[in-house]
Write a protein that holds these residues in place. Structure first.
Motif, PDB file in Angstrom:
ATOM      1  N   ALA A 225       1.117 -30.789  82.852  1.00  0.00           N
ATOM      2  CA  ALA A 225       2.230 -30.060  82.255  1.00  0.00           C
ATOM      3  C   ALA A 225       3.372 -30.981  81.830  1.00  0.00           C
ATOM      4  O   ALA A 225       4.112 -30.664  80.896  1.00  0.00           O
ATOM      5  CB  ALA A 225       2.741 -29.012  83.239  1.00  0.00           C
ATOM      6  N   SER A 226       3.518 -32.126  82.492  1.00  0.00           N
ATOM      7  CA  SER A 226       4.619 -33.028  82.162  1.00  0.00           C
ATOM      8  C   SER A 226       4.579 -33.496  80.714  1.00  0.00           C
ATOM      9  O   SER A 226       5.627 -33.701  80.098  1.00  0.00           O
ATOM     10  CB  SER A 226       4.595 -34.246  83.099  1.00  0.00           C
ATOM     11  OG  SER A 226       4.753 -33.850  84.438  1.00  0.00           O
ATOM     12  N   GLY A 227       3.388 -33.657  80.158  1.00  0.00           N
ATOM     13  CA  GLY A 227       3.272 -34.106  78.779  1.00  0.00           C
ATOM     14  C   GLY A 227       2.947 -33.010  77.785  1.00  0.00           C
ATOM     15  O   GLY A 227       2.784 -33.282  76.592  1.00  0.00           O
ATOM     16  N   ARG A 228       2.879 -31.759  78.263  1.00  0.00           N
ATOM     17  CA  ARG A 228       2.442 -30.668  77.366  1.00  0.00           C
ATOM     18  C   ARG A 228       3.462 -29.548  77.227  1.00  0.00           C
ATOM     19  O   ARG A 228       3.236 -28.589  76.489  1.00  0.00           O
ATOM     20  CB  ARG A 228       1.157 -30.047  77.913  1.00  0.00           C
ATOM     21  CG  ARG A 228       0.039 -31.002  78.204  1.00  0.00           C
ATOM     22  CD  ARG A 228      -1.223 -30.231  78.509  1.00  0.00           C
ATOM     23  NE  ARG A 228      -2.176 -31.044  79.250  1.00  0.00           N
ATOM     24  CZ  ARG A 228      -3.435 -30.719  79.442  1.00  0.00           C
ATOM     25  NH1 ARG A 228      -3.899 -29.592  78.930  1.00  0.00           N
ATOM     26  NH2 ARG A 228      -4.246 -31.499  80.134  1.00  0.00           N
ATOM     27  N   ASN A 229       4.552 -29.583  77.967  1.00  0.00           N
ATOM     28  CA  ASN A 229       5.457 -28.430  78.043  1.00  0.00           C
ATOM     29  C   ASN A 229       6.277 -28.249  76.777  1.00  0.00           C
ATOM     30  O   ASN A 229       6.161 -29.016  75.827  1.00  0.00           O
ATOM     31  CB  ASN A 229       6.353 -28.566  79.279  1.00  0.00           C
ATOM     32  CG  ASN A 229       7.236 -29.789  79.212  1.00  0.00           C
ATOM     33  OD1 ASN A 229       8.215 -29.833  78.479  1.00  0.00           O
ATOM     34  ND2 ASN A 229       6.871 -30.828  79.965  1.00  0.00           N
ATOM     35  N   GLY A 230       7.143 -27.239  76.794  1.00  0.00           N
ATOM     36  CA  GLY A 230       7.914 -26.894  75.604  1.00  0.00           C
ATOM     37  C   GLY A 230       9.145 -27.729  75.360  1.00  0.00           C
ATOM     38  O   GLY A 230       9.856 -27.512  74.375  1.00  0.00           O
ATOM     39  N   GLY A 231       9.448 -28.681  76.259  1.00  0.00           N
ATOM     40  CA  GLY A 231      10.549 -29.592  76.014  1.00  0.00           C
ATOM     41  C   GLY A 231      11.914 -29.046  76.376  1.00  0.00           C
ATOM     42  O   GLY A 231      12.918 -29.392  75.753  1.00  0.00           O
ATOM     43  N   TRP A 232      11.951 -28.195  77.436  1.00  0.00           N
ATOM     44  CA  TRP A 232      13.220 -27.709  77.958  1.00  0.00           C
ATOM     45  C   TRP A 232      13.591 -28.495  79.196  1.00  0.00           C
ATOM     46  O   TRP A 232      12.921 -28.394  80.237  1.00  0.00           O
ATOM     47  CB  TRP A 232      13.111 -26.244  78.358  1.00  0.00           C
ATOM     48  CG  TRP A 232      13.102 -25.241  77.268  1.00  0.00           C
ATOM     49  CD1 TRP A 232      12.548 -25.352  76.038  1.00  0.00           C
ATOM     50  CD2 TRP A 232      13.658 -23.921  77.348  1.00  0.00           C
ATOM     51  NE1 TRP A 232      12.713 -24.194  75.331  1.00  0.00           N
ATOM     52  CE2 TRP A 232      13.396 -23.291  76.112  1.00  0.00           C
ATOM     53  CE3 TRP A 232      14.336 -23.217  78.328  1.00  0.00           C
ATOM     54  CZ2 TRP A 232      13.796 -21.994  75.847  1.00  0.00           C
ATOM     55  CZ3 TRP A 232      14.732 -21.918  78.069  1.00  0.00           C
ATOM     56  CH2 TRP A 232      14.474 -21.309  76.834  1.00  0.00           C
ATOM     57  N   CYS A 233      14.643 -29.264  79.147  1.00  0.00           N
ATOM     58  CA  CYS A 233      15.207 -29.912  80.335  1.00  0.00           C
ATOM     59  C   CYS A 233      16.343 -29.006  80.799  1.00  0.00           C
ATOM     60  O   CYS A 233      17.507 -29.206  80.462  1.00  0.00           O
ATOM     61  CB  CYS A 233      15.707 -31.307  79.978  1.00  0.00           C
ATOM     62  SG  CYS A 233      16.463 -32.192  81.344  1.00  0.00           S
ATOM     63  N   SER A 234      15.999 -27.979  81.571  1.00  0.00           N
ATOM     64  CA  SER A 234      16.933 -26.898  81.882  1.00  0.00           C
ATOM     65  C   SER A 234      17.310 -26.899  83.357  1.00  0.00           C
ATOM     66  O   SER A 234      16.743 -27.634  84.169  1.00  0.00           O
ATOM     67  CB  SER A 234      16.300 -25.549  81.520  1.00  0.00           C
ATOM     68  OG  SER A 234      15.377 -25.170  82.529  1.00  0.00           O
ATOM     69  N   ALA A 235      18.260 -26.046  83.693  1.00  0.00           N
ATOM     70  CA  ALA A 235      18.659 -25.862  85.091  1.00  0.00           C
ATOM     71  C   ALA A 235      17.961 -24.666  85.718  1.00  0.00           C
ATOM     72  O   ALA A 235      18.356 -24.209  86.788  1.00  0.00           O
ATOM     73  CB  ALA A 235      20.175 -25.689  85.179  1.00  0.00           C
ATOM     74  N   LEU A 236      16.914 -24.176  85.078  1.00  0.00           N
ATOM     75  CA  LEU A 236      16.211 -23.001  85.582  1.00  0.00           C
ATOM     76  C   LEU A 236      15.425 -23.319  86.847  1.00  0.00           C
ATOM     77  O   LEU A 236      14.870 -24.403  87.003  1.00  0.00           O
ATOM     78  CB  LEU A 236      15.252 -22.471  84.518  1.00  0.00           C
ATOM     79  CG  LEU A 236      15.886 -21.874  83.261  1.00  0.00           C
ATOM     80  CD1 LEU A 236      14.818 -21.584  82.223  1.00  0.00           C
ATOM     81  CD2 LEU A 236      16.672 -20.621  83.595  1.00  0.00           C
TER      82      LEU A 236
END
Length: 458
Positions: free
Chosen positions: A70-81
């Motif tokens: 998942a680290s290289g495939r996700n949607g690119g949100w660096c969020s506080a969720l």
């Protein structure tokens, strides 16, 4: 497992440079710390361990290649969720602990930005926040509730309610009645971040081996198909692949999320679509969707909806679900009609890990030297950084505010045995779809949505 499916992120890296493969483990080894998993959790842990003590001998063992999961495939949100709600944390640990957890996550978004700058990682990091649109009355009611809820928690998330005009100033989607906005998210190119982080780990003295599959993770011993690693400290950072390890079949449920990406879109499209400041975007619906405008002006749009597979199976063919890709494209065109004729250049997916109570956790047992972190439910880009810093503190015996956060030592109960697990997870996915259909039809909050909230603890 084979190479990941047709990800935009990896293609973006490969077109700039010939892909290289790190060597596999060459026989038995003895190290201070062995980390199983070359994704964000494992790499952040290695990075902060080496920052705290450069003399540590740290080895990261990866079955495929760095960032394969998942680290290289996700949607690119660096969020506080976080997957767990602030209310769920407070119910177990109290209001102060819940606020400390939320504030730690807000700080984490900034911490990642600081590492990106310090290590000179080119990953398109832009802190533009997140706008979540409401497109029917039920969604708008949910937006109002979320802002009121945040206010009751001292406005910790800085959540703002936008009216229709304010929403259009940020994002040009159809039928927008309003939106919520939080500044606590950065857009990134995740594969560039994970590759840059891996290079930083190596620069600081860590070692990474690829093509080395761990077959057993035990206190102070990791057995692989390439040799046996003895270590004073062992960290399991395997997330959705955890059920493939002996004794961990019911720790998390691997559930797939799928993504599509368009060709670069012309400025005329973006004049209407907005997202001019690096905002990520979503919708106040029950089936989770997420999107971003990339640095090269593509739309990347993903969401849930792919089925959970019996006995927590994880296979390359599960990355590709034509039905889900078609549904994502329809949803994207419904949001942005101007994208209807644009070419979809990339389609991909991958599994994420869901704990039974939707609660991420960090563990370290000093008596055995065994640590782990995971259960991020797709909110892992930032959460892994906080986990890595926390594990580094725990392993080095450094008592900080991170080591007393309420997710440290949290125990989620195991998932039910099959076929109950298959029935329950897929029923939850179906409930979300039905709830959205009901709200689109009636404009009122779906009763099924309350059932879904009770199942997920939100």
């Amino acid at each position: 497992m084979g190479a990941p499916s047709n990800t935009l992120w990896q293609w973006d890296i490969d077109r700039a440079a010939q892909p290289t493969r790190r060597p596999a483990l060459d026989g038995d080894a003895a190290v201070d710390v062995c980390i199983v998993g070359g994704g964000f959790t494992g790499l952040w842990t290695a990075y902060y361990l080496l920052r705290r003590n450069p003399n540590l001998d740290v080895l990261v063992v990866e079955a495929e290649s760095v960032g394969f999961g998942a680290s290289g495939r996700n949607g690119g949100w660096c969020s506080a969720l976080l997957p767990q709600s602030v209310d769920a944390i407070a119910a177990s640990h109290g209001r102060d602990a819940a606020l400390a957890m939320r504030r730690a996550m807000l700080d984490t978004v900034l911490e990642i930005g600081a590492v990106v700058e310090r290590e000179q990682i080119d990953c398109d990091y832009v802190r533009g926040g997140t706008v979540v649109v409401a497109r029917n009355q039920a969604q708008l009611a949910r937006a109002h509730e979320e802002v009121a809820h945040d206010a009751a928690w001292d406005g910790v998330d800085g959540l703002e309610l936008l009216d229709a005009e304010q929403t259009r100033e940020r994002i040009g989607v159809t039928r927008a009645l309003g939106a919520t906005y939080t500044p606590h998210c950065a857009r990134i190119q995740p594969a560039k971040l994970v590759q840059g982080l891996a290079r930083a780990v190596e620069h600081h003295g860590g070692r990474i081996v690829e093509g080395t599959r761990a077959t057993s993770v035990q206190p102070r011993v990791v057995t692989t198909d390439r040799g046996r690693v003895s270590a004073r400290h062992v960290v399991r950072a395997t997330e959705a692949w955890t059920p493939t390890l002996p004794g961990h079949a019911r720790d998390v449920a691997p559930v797939y999320s799928l993504i599509i990406a368009t060709e670069p879109l012309p400025q005329a499209f973006w004049d209407d679509a907005g997202l001019a400041h690096g905002e990520t975007f979503s919708e106040h619906r029950h089936v989770i969707v997420y999107g971003q405008r990339t640095a090269d002006d593509r739309l990347v749009f993903g969401g849930r909806g792919a089925p959970y597979h019996f006995r927590s199976a994880v296979r390359p063919e599960f990355d590709l679900e034509p039905r889900v890709f078609d549904a994502l494209h329809r949803a994207l065109v419904d949001l942005f009609p101007g994208v209807a004729d644009a070419q979809v250049t990339h389609r991909w997916g991958g599994p994420l890990g869901i704990a039974r109570d939707w609660h991420a956790s960090v563990h370290y047992d000093r008596s055995t030297g065994l640590g782990s972190a995971g259960g991020y439910v797709g909110d892992g880009v930032s959460t892994t950084n906080l986990a890595g810093r926390t594990l580094a503190d725990l392993i080095t015996g450094t008592r900080t505010g991170l080591t007393t956060l309420p997710w440290v030592g949290h125990r989620s109960r195991r998932w039910e045995p099959e076929p109950l697990r298959w029935l329950g997870v897929n029923a939850g996915l179906r409930l979300a779809e039905l709830a959205d259909a009901e709200e689109a039809r009636t404009g009122r909050p779906a009763r099924l949505g309350r059932v879904l909230a009770s199942l997920t603890g939100h």
